[in-house]
Structures are given as C-alpha cells and as structure tokens.
Design an enzyme around this catalytic site. Structure first.
Site: not given
Length: 317
Positions: A200, A263
C-alpha cells in the site's frame, strides 16, 4: 526499354508523348521531387495503419489522461511500446508469486486475515525485528489476504502502467520505492508496536504523484477531466483508508493487528517525490523551489526516522 528511356531523357528537345511539351531534365527532376515529397508525406500514415497503429492510439489516450496539452506532442514524438512498462509488471508478478507461495504453503481458512505463516515470514516488517533493515522494504511482497493483494495489484497496474509509459521505469520505480520506505518508516514512528505487510505504501505513492500531477496541471487540462481525476483519487483513498481503519480497530485479530500508517506515509511521499519525478517535462524544474523543498523534506524525514528507530523507539528489540 530502359536504354530508350535513358536516351530520350538526356535529349532536351524530346517531346513528352502524352503532354506534347518539351520533356527536359529539369522537368523530370521537379516531377521526381514532387513524387518523393508526396511519398514522404503519406508514408507515416501508411506505416501507422500497417504497423503499430494500436500502440500510437494507446499512447494518445495515455497522453490525454496523464499530461497537459502542451506536453503531449513532445511525449508522442518519443513514445513507443518498447520497452513495455517492465518495472510495475515485474513488481506485481513478484508480489503475486509471494502471495501464492504462502497461500499454498500455509493455506488460510479465511484469506482476509493474517496467518501464522505470514506473521513469521522473514519479509514481514515486525517492530521487534527492525534490526533486519531489509524488512523496511520487503514487507511490500507480503499481503494479508485476497482482498488485500487484489486491491493493490489493480490500483498499481491501472496507475503504474500509464505513468511508466510516460515517465519510464526509473521515475516510477523511485516514486514507488520511496512510498514503500516512507510507509514503513512512518509506521515505525507513529504506530511503533504493530507489524506491517502489503504494498500500500508504494501504491499510495503512485496515487499521490498522480494527484499532484492532476493538481499542478489542472489549468492546462480539460476542467471536467481534472475534476474527475481528483475526485476519483479522493474517493478511492477515502474508501481504502476507511476500510483499513475498520480492519485495524474493529475486526482485527488479537496480536495480529497491522499498521495502517503506511497508507499515509506512502501518499505523502508520492506527493513530494512524485511531484519531482512526474513533473520532469518541466525544463525549469531545478530552478523551482518546490523541487528542493520536496527532496530536502524527504531526506530529513528519512534521517529522523532512522535515528528514532535506533534511539527512541518504544518497540522491543
């Protein structure tokens, strides 16, 4: 026949049988030049239709989606389908191969949660194993389940392939890896007691770089296209981060919670380093203060994170 033509062509007084006018060497050269020019003008189109027309049409679509109008012509002049976007394809294959390996070696009853095999993997980032520095990068090859890896692969292929066609593998690779590293370092600072798996960080770096591309070049693009690009990124990021928070704080397995900070770290890296590499069509980039702010900011963050992990981290060693 050729001999007769040669004799008549060198005789300036010979008449052209069809036109009834003098057929001089100069006239012959002019006609030949006209024919040559006409052939030159039509050859590229014929070559496109007979050759790699699909490739050129694909590049035209990519240029409209990625680049402002004043940069498209320069991109199309150098665009080609060879080499293909090899970096993002190889990274995706490697991540899928590692996932399949762990799925076969240690099958999961529910592939949306972590298993012991993944937790004990030498690739997974674990705070208590952070002295093994490769884990700050290798965690991107390990995924928590089918939904996790499918989502990452779809996003990085959809964004990575067109970006790599425009900016080539080195630029996309630098942005992707800067997101991976920033994700693990940010997680080690702001969520220091939890493990980390998944790509991610790299995916969000691509999205961050693409977002900056859309924002910086917004005035030079079709307004509706710019609004759509920015809105799509915001919607995807909001949904994914919300799902990550839900998995972390609502349905996570005891002792196997996975950090979501990667993230955010990857996205910030993409918006800084991505701005640098995805704006390389700007010839005055080195004179832009934003360039140096982004580079220096990333380096300062990197050094601070390294020192934090060595001297200040509350995680066990």
């Amino acid at each position: 026949m050729c001999f007769c033509f040669l004799l008549t062509s060198i005789n300036p007084g010979t008449m052209d049988p069809e036109e009834g006018s003098p057929f001089t060497p100069d006239a012959e050269r002019v006609e030949a030049d006209d024919v040559g020019d006409s052939k030159t003008r039509t050859d590229p189109e014929e070559e496109t239709d007979a050759g790699c027309g699909w490739c050129e049409r694909f590049h035209i679509s990519v240029s409209k989606w990625i680049l402002p109008e004043d940069h498209r012509e320069r991109y199309l002049e150098r665009a080609n389908c060879f080499p293909p976007p090899i970096f993002i394809i190889l990274i995706s294959i490697a991540e899928l191969a590692v996932f399949i390996y762990y799925a076969v070696w240690k099958p999961q009853k529910q592939w949306i949660t972590l298993g012991v095999g993944i937790w004990n993997s030498p690739l997974t980032y674990r705070p208590d194993m952070r002295k093994e520095a490769w884990r700050f990068v290798s965690y991107m090859f390990v995924h928590a389940g089918v939904e996790h890896i499918v989502g990452n692969l779809i996003m990085q292929l959809l964004l990575g392939i067109p970006l790599e066609l425009v900016h080539k593998g080195f630029e996309v690779g630098m942005v992707y890896l800067s997101g991976v590293i920033a994700g693990s370092l940010a997680s080690s600072i702001f969520d220091p007691l939890n493990a980390l798996v998944g790509a991610s960080g790299g995916v969000y770096a691509l999205m961050g770089g693409y977002f900056m591309n859309a924002v910086v070049n917004f005035r030079e693009m079709i307004p509706l296209l710019g609004i759509f690009r920015i809105s799509a990124i915001v919607l995807i990021v909001g949904t994914d981060v919300g799902f990550a928070l839900y998995r972390r704080f609502v349905v996570h397995e005891a002792g196997l919670a996975v950090s979501f900070v990667a993230h955010i770290g990857g996205g910030v890296a993409g918006m800084t380093v991505g701005y640098v590499f995805f704006s390389n069509y700007n010839q005055k980039l080195l004179k832009d203060p934003k360039f140096w702010v982004c580079i220096v900011g990333y380096i300062v963050f990197f050094l601070f994170a390294v020192l934090f992990n060595i001297f200040l981290s509350p995680a066990p060693v």
